[in-house]
Design a protein around this motif. Sequence first.
Motif, PDB file in Angstrom:
ATOM      1  N   HIS A  34      32.798  34.141  58.763  1.00 28.49           N
ATOM      2  CA  HIS A  34      34.199  33.973  59.133  1.00 28.49           C
ATOM      3  C   HIS A  34      34.421  32.983  60.262  1.00 28.49           C
ATOM      4  O   HIS A  34      35.519  32.920  60.820  1.00 28.49           O
ATOM      5  CB  HIS A  34      34.794  35.328  59.540  1.00 28.49           C
ATOM      6  CG  HIS A  34      34.771  36.351  58.450  1.00 28.49           C
ATOM      7  ND1 HIS A  34      35.639  36.331  57.381  1.00 28.49           N
ATOM      8  CD2 HIS A  34      33.970  37.444  58.257  1.00 28.49           C
ATOM      9  CE1 HIS A  34      35.389  37.362  56.586  1.00 28.49           C
ATOM     10  NE2 HIS A  34      34.378  38.049  57.094  1.00 28.49           N
ATOM     11  N   HIS A  38      39.684  37.343  66.925  1.00 26.82           N
ATOM     12  CA  HIS A  38      40.108  38.156  65.781  1.00 26.82           C
ATOM     13  C   HIS A  38      40.559  39.562  66.181  1.00 26.82           C
ATOM     14  O   HIS A  38      41.116  40.283  65.349  1.00 26.82           O
ATOM     15  CB  HIS A  38      38.967  38.224  64.767  1.00 26.82           C
ATOM     16  CG  HIS A  38      38.665  36.913  64.118  1.00 26.82           C
ATOM     17  ND1 HIS A  38      39.458  36.361  63.154  1.00 26.82           N
ATOM     18  CD2 HIS A  38      37.673  36.011  64.345  1.00 26.82           C
ATOM     19  CE1 HIS A  38      38.974  35.186  62.785  1.00 26.82           C
ATOM     20  NE2 HIS A  38      37.894  34.945  63.494  1.00 26.82           N
ATOM     21  N   GLN A  41      39.377  43.774  60.565  1.00 29.30           N
ATOM     22  CA  GLN A  41      40.184  42.563  60.724  1.00 29.30           C
ATOM     23  C   GLN A  41      39.642  41.405  59.890  1.00 29.30           C
ATOM     24  O   GLN A  41      40.395  40.670  59.245  1.00 29.30           O
ATOM     25  CB  GLN A  41      40.211  42.162  62.201  1.00 29.30           C
ATOM     26  CG  GLN A  41      41.038  43.069  63.090  1.00 29.30           C
ATOM     27  CD  GLN A  41      42.531  42.962  62.791  1.00 29.30           C
ATOM     28  OE1 GLN A  41      43.148  41.928  63.003  1.00 29.30           O
ATOM     29  NE2 GLN A  41      43.109  44.044  62.293  1.00 29.30           N
ATOM     30  N   LEU A  42      38.334  41.233  59.897  1.00 29.79           N
ATOM     31  CA  LEU A  42      37.727  40.088  59.219  1.00 29.79           C
ATOM     32  C   LEU A  42      37.667  40.261  57.705  1.00 29.79           C
ATOM     33  O   LEU A  42      37.890  39.309  56.947  1.00 29.79           O
ATOM     34  CB  LEU A  42      36.309  39.856  59.768  1.00 29.79           C
ATOM     35  CG  LEU A  42      36.230  39.390  61.225  1.00 29.79           C
ATOM     36  CD1 LEU A  42      34.789  39.425  61.708  1.00 29.79           C
ATOM     37  CD2 LEU A  42      36.798  37.979  61.371  1.00 29.79           C
TER      38      LEU A  42
END
Length: 314
Positions: free
Chosen positions: A311, A218, A245-246
Amino acid sequence: MDTLTQPSDIQQASGDSGGVQGEARKYIQPSSENAPKLVELKRFLIDWINTQLKQENIVVKSLEEDIFDGLVLHHLLHKIGAIELDVEEIALSAGNQKRKLGVIIESVSQSLQLEESQLRWSVNLIYNKDLLATLHLLVALAQHFQPDLALPPGVCVEVIVVEPTKNGMKTEKAMEWITARRDQDASSKRDAFDQLFELNPEKVKDVKQAIVNFANRHLANLSLTVTDLDTQFADGVILLLLIGQLEGYFINLGTFFLTPKSQEDMLHNVSVALDMLVDAELLDCPIDPADIVNRDLKTTLRVLYSLFLKHKNR
């Protein structure tokens, strides 16, 4: 930066009335003072004290205004801990009030078996109506003497840390837990990571590698690579970027130190990251930012695993 709650705060931070000369001081960020969880905790503590002291016709309306002189604390300790103190019932002068408060605070330290370095309050802080210190003291008393008391969980506030320097005053923001996210018994239970480290230490390497692979997948868009999980998350930078990002956050570069130069900078970064995870309800127990900064592997894994769980299928 937001204005501090009281005009005299800067003077207190330099030692005039709050503590040792040159000592850092913490204040609840004014914007956090009306946070629903904090308001709930204050109301809960006021109701708890009034219930305990009802037969003595003592009524507390404000934690800051009614606790500072030691009268309420004196009666509360007697009620919940059967502690007898050799102090005057009513102290009128400031000197007598502070001497009485000193005896009370010393008794609390002995009852809770705390060293001075472990205290999150002091005579000066309580006497100067410091809300953060007062809350920490009352929560500690409630948890020690009435461990089954259902304190409002997960109370975490933003604080301003003011530290005198050679060039004036240095200020920064951090997050501070007042009560655990779950009740005290539940938060003290051993979790999967405790068992992993003690019963299956040989598997820790595999868990670390799985999380490193997850993070790198990621972080690729940012041209970042994690090669050492033990050290690279300590300053909070990669952790913040990974959360962004997540979780789809744009993290303003002005809210954290992209190139932290001190431990205080790193603590700030990690505190911001943990605050985001708390808001996203990804953490189910308090995490001390200092543990991350000090490269505590178990704590670092707990935080990263919370992101991995949510995630991992992305």
